[in-house]
Design a protein around this motif. Structure first.
Motif, mmCIF file in Angstrom:
data_model
loop_
_atom_site.group_PDB
_atom_site.id
_atom_site.type_symbol
_atom_site.label_atom_id
_atom_site.label_comp_id
_atom_site.label_asym_id
_atom_site.label_seq_id
_atom_site.Cartn_x
_atom_site.Cartn_y
_atom_site.Cartn_z
ATOM 1 N N MET B 1 -8.215 6.596 -4.720
ATOM 2 C CA MET B 1 -9.231 7.324 -3.972
ATOM 3 C C MET B 1 -10.359 6.396 -3.522
ATOM 4 O O MET B 1 -11.188 6.788 -2.730
ATOM 5 N N PRO B 7 -6.858 6.630 0.361
ATOM 6 C CA PRO B 7 -5.392 6.574 0.401
ATOM 7 C C PRO B 7 -4.825 6.094 1.741
ATOM 8 O O PRO B 7 -3.737 5.542 1.778
ATOM 9 N N SER B 8 -5.580 6.258 2.823
ATOM 10 C CA SER B 8 -5.033 5.921 4.134
ATOM 11 C C SER B 8 -4.775 4.424 4.292
ATOM 12 O O SER B 8 -3.990 4.017 5.159
ATOM 13 N N LEU B 11 -2.234 3.350 0.223
ATOM 14 C CA LEU B 11 -0.798 3.619 0.138
ATOM 15 C C LEU B 11 0.007 2.738 1.108
ATOM 16 O O LEU B 11 1.004 2.154 0.699
ATOM 17 N N ILE B 28 0.565 6.694 -9.216
ATOM 18 C CA ILE B 28 -0.557 6.926 -8.305
ATOM 19 C C ILE B 28 -1.412 8.098 -8.791
ATOM 20 O O ILE B 28 -0.882 9.165 -9.113
ATOM 21 N N GLY B 30 -4.782 10.523 -7.865
ATOM 22 C CA GLY B 30 -5.718 10.879 -6.805
ATOM 23 C C GLY B 30 -5.682 12.365 -6.505
ATOM 24 O O GLY B 30 -4.986 13.135 -7.183
ATOM 25 N N VAL B 35 -3.801 12.462 -0.957
ATOM 26 C CA VAL B 35 -2.721 11.507 -1.207
ATOM 27 C C VAL B 35 -1.388 11.984 -0.628
ATOM 28 O O VAL B 35 -0.671 11.236 0.032
#
Lengths: 344, 344
Positions: B1, B7-8, B11, B28, B30, B35
């Motif tokens: 986060m 996340p953009s 990830l 992961i 979040g 997410v």
């Protein structure tokens, strides 16, 4: 006699400065056989100079205590400082051993009233122009009052050098807010906020990357951190210059591009040229002393003399003395008032 | 986060790292609504990941104490650290609030036996390659024993990262020899000389400009100075990049030269790209934590995960623990011998 090249670059450097400031007069101290031939080859400089022979000169590798023992009262370095003390010179410039120069300057000139520790101020090239950064290595550690003293001295120097009426002052700190151990910096911040000095605007904390940005006119820190920051920046600049050189010579296309853009590269080299901002200024002593970089050539020496000229013309020492006096008077007035206020 | 983009970019960064290290598995933590959509768009990453929803995430501007109060036991940051503690993950990577991450990591993972203070180690690009520099801001001030601890931890990290059997270690200091106040550095130098550690070669003192030169594999300093040095170098690099940009766009000749030498400039940009050496490594805790720069993009995030992968593959934590144990055993053996020697 100091620096890596001695009189062979220092005297030509003085001649360059003389063409820029024709009113300059030099008092030169050194060994006759080393100085005289170079001086004879520069008649214009010779005409503007008085020369004094000194038997002793301080070696670049001498320890400060050793230099004091062997060079006090008689070395060319000491004599140059004594000329400032006696009023024969307005400012001393040396390319010699920094530690020895500081030790002798403290001994010969003594610190100003109210000042416990001198500082070395560097002129730092920034994206906005130039900033004054101090202390870059005179003394390790500084308490809150010394950081306030450095702020006032740095602001006075910035006024003389950058022609800003009320220079902005930042205290060098790290980003994390809740950390222990920086009590003296927090306390200095409180003092600067409360004092509302007429000679500067207190900006707040700044971080390492604010140095290059030129966020403030004056960055204040203690000598250990200041010295590490200065040398880290110099090292990074050399590192990138080296990357750039190898990138531009790797292919024939890059070489051709380099040739076409040579004017731009020259401008860049000029911007990054450490000779342009040569000159560490010793502040807090009863006399201004400029330390020129030991590896400087004639151009670099001339830049250090330019700084000396600016500081002397602005009557830096007198102005610092007055700022400090005003501050300490206001502090003691506050202190005198407090007992009266208390009973109310 | 965490980080500026959440996340953009994190990830997609993980997916880049996954293509480089196909054996990677991700756990992961979040907020589901942030997410899940990104994870769905990256099926390959999704197949290599386990996702755990967390209601709470730590804000970038939260104070460490506030973050601990509000995020302990339940935030995505805490859960990631707990995964390391419980053995579900080998290493934690976060782009979040550094102060909060360090405070939580200390609370969750605790410091190793014999270690009082953790350090943050940076990977520093140099003219020789890369060096490890610590501490760059975990704690202000360090006594001589802590500097020795940092030396051993940094050497273990350099071994894992640079594949040097016995990395060289230097203590960051300033040039002037006869100065007061650096007693803890002098004492650390003495300890390092006497200990003759098998895992490193003690080089001696280094100065600020040795960082960029890559004089040693590991540079050791306390957190205040280390943080100022790191940010000063970053600032200087940005400053020169800005000079270079404006020089190359000033005339049409420079622009043409730039076009021809574009390949070389790209290589230079690559060399100076802070994303390539992203990842501060928290050392001295019972678990490895990597702090990715908050402003990183996907490439930068992938670089931080590369570092995490290298550290976990080298079993860094276990190796540091063993080095420290060996050192403290030898120290206590020495101490046990001394009373016997004394009467002779």
């Amino acid at each position: 006699m100091g620096g890596d090249h001695g009189p062979s670059v220092i005297l030509p450097g003085a001649e360059i400065a003389l063409t820029r400031h024709p009113g300059l007069r030099f008092v030169i101290f050194g060994q006759e056989d080393a100085v005289r031939p170079v001086l004879e080859a520069h008649p214009r400089l010779k005409a503007a100079s008085t020369f004094h022979h000194c038997d002793v000169s301080i070696r670049m590798d001498e320890k400060p205590s050793q230099a004091l023992r062997q060079g006090r009262y008689k070395s060319s370095m000491w004599k140059a400082l004594e000329a400032v003390k006696g009023g024969e010179a307005d400012v001393a410039v040396s390319a010699g051993n920094t530690g020895a120069l500081m030790a002798m300057a403290k001994f010969c000139l003594r610190t100003m009233p109210n000042i416990e520790r001198p500082a070395i101020a560097a002129i730092w090239p920034t994206l906005r122009g130039e900033s004054v950064v101090l202390d870059v290595g005179a003394t390790i550690g500084a308490d809150s009052q010394q950081l306030v003293d450095f702020s006032m001295m740095g602001a006075a120097m910035a006024r003389a050098l950058l022609h800003v009426e009320r220079p902005s002052v930042g205290l060098l700190n790290i980003g994390v807010e809740e950390v222990k151990g920086q009590d003296e910096i927090k306390e200095a911040a409180r003092l600067l906020k409360e004092a509302r000095l007429s000679g500067l605007v207190y900006h707040g904390f700044v971080e390492g990357d604010d140095l290059g940005k030129g966020t403030v006119d004056v960055v204040v820190t203690e000598g250990f951190t200041g010295n590490i920051a200065l040398k880290t920046a110099e090292g990074t600049a050399r590192q990138i210059a080296s990357y750039l050189r190898s990138a531009m010579t790797r292919t024939w296309l890059a070489k051709l591009g380099y040739l076409l853009a040579k004017g731009a590269f020259d401008r860049l080299r000029d911007k990054m040229d450490p000779r342009k901002v040569n000159g560490g200024v010793f502040l807090g002593l009863n006399g201004i002393v400029i330390k020129s970089h030991g590896g400087s050539d004639a151009e670099g020496t001339a830049a250090a003399i330019d700084v000396a000229f600016a500081m002397a013309s602005a009557q830096l020492r007198e102005k610092i003395e007055k700022d400090l006096q005003d501050f300490y008077l206001s502090v003691s007035a506050d202190a005198a008032q407090k007992p009266l206020e208390a009973p109310q």
